[in-house]
Design an enzyme around this catalytic site. Structure first.
Site, mmCIF file in Angstrom:
data_model
loop_
_atom_site.group_PDB
_atom_site.id
_atom_site.type_symbol
_atom_site.label_atom_id
_atom_site.label_comp_id
_atom_site.label_asym_id
_atom_site.label_seq_id
_atom_site.Cartn_x
_atom_site.Cartn_y
_atom_site.Cartn_z
ATOM 1 N N TYR A 1 13.092 41.032 46.560
ATOM 2 C CA TYR A 1 13.351 39.642 46.938
ATOM 3 C C TYR A 1 14.850 39.388 47.066
ATOM 4 C CZ TYR A 1 13.668 34.537 46.239
ATOM 5 O OH TYR A 1 13.958 33.207 46.357
ATOM 6 N N LYS B 1 17.000 38.258 50.409
ATOM 7 C CA LYS B 1 17.782 37.024 50.444
ATOM 8 C C LYS B 1 19.258 37.315 50.727
ATOM 9 C CE LYS B 1 14.642 33.844 49.692
ATOM 10 N NZ LYS B 1 14.322 32.823 50.715
#
Length: 257
Positions: A161, A165
């Site tokens: 994740y 990002k």
């Protein structure tokens, strides 16, 4: 004095992905309150329709559209539906994304990495790519704002994740340079812990993160919506290529406990 204190988005045409819940829904409400016509795009189409209904109006101002940002055809259909309904797109807000539960780095396989990248990076790539022809035709100071995360800027675990990002931070910089000559501004926000449904089934909820925040609270969706609408507005007309942390002071440091 050239500043106009009136509604910043009066007449603007705004597409928000991941718009049915949390940060996305707050963004929709903020844009609509400032005069924009908004397309509420989300995989959860029933809730998206409820958001549109809650906005009120004649039913012509806003539109709910189902979209799966991991599917290119779905994204393109969503963008075309948005443009057909609005008559164009002036602002694209990329909120769709989310955490992918994973174990430690060594035990996380390629499939988990691919899922995180598809949802959190490639979904935004697809949305921008499909929207660009419409943004290029905009005469209302076109802008793109994407939602990254403080995970992109400091080590907080969840490597798939976090890496996805961080990819949004790089994408924001690159596109700001590429699209600047066309008058399209590209920025991002990096939220800290936001009180949202993802914390509902976790012990202690979002408040268990309080010790990390100098301001003494976790964030609310409205905290991020305020930053997103600022970056999309004429108030930020000379800001592009930036990722703005909205983090209650997390990146600055925290008190010893």
């Amino acid at each position: 004095m050239s500043y106009d204190p009136g509604p910043r988005f009066l007449g603007s045409l705004v597409l928000v992905t991941g718009a049915a819940h949390g940060i996305g829904r707050a963004c929709v409400e903020w844009f609509a309150a400032e005069g924009a016509r908004v397309v509420v795009a989300d995989l959860d189409i029933e809730t998206a329709r409820e958001v549109v209904e809650a906005l009120g109006g004649s039913g012509q101002e806003h539109l709910a559209v189902e979209v799966d940002v991991t599917e290119d055809g779905s994204v393109r259909a969503c963008v075309e539906a948005a443009s057909d309904h609005l008559g164009g797109i002036d602002v694209l807000v990329n909120v769709a994304g989310g955490g992918i539960p994973n174990k430690d780095f060594e035990s996380t396989g390629d499939d988990m990495w691919a899922r995180a990248m598809e949802l959190n990076l490639m979904g935004t790539v697809r949305s921008i790519r499909a929207s660009l022809p419409h943004l290029r035709r905009s005469t209302r100071h076109p802008a793109i704002v994407s939602v990254s995360s403080v995970n992109a800027l400091v080590a907080l675990g969840g490597e798939p994740y976090s890496a996805a990002k961080l990819g949004l931070v790089s994408l924001t910089r690159g596109l700001a340079v590429e699209l600047g000559p066309a008058g399209i501004r590209v920025n991002a926000v990096a939220p800290g812990t936001i009180r949202s449904r993802v914390w509902d089934n976790q012990e202690g909820g979002a408040d268990r993160m309080l010790p990390l925040y100098p301001l003494g609270r976790v964030g609310e969706p409205d905290d991020i919506a305020g930053a997103v609408t600022f970056l999309a507005s004429r108030d930020a007309s000379w800001i592009t290529g930036h990722t703005l942390p909205v983090d209650g002071g997390l990146l600055t440091g925290h008190r010893q406990v």
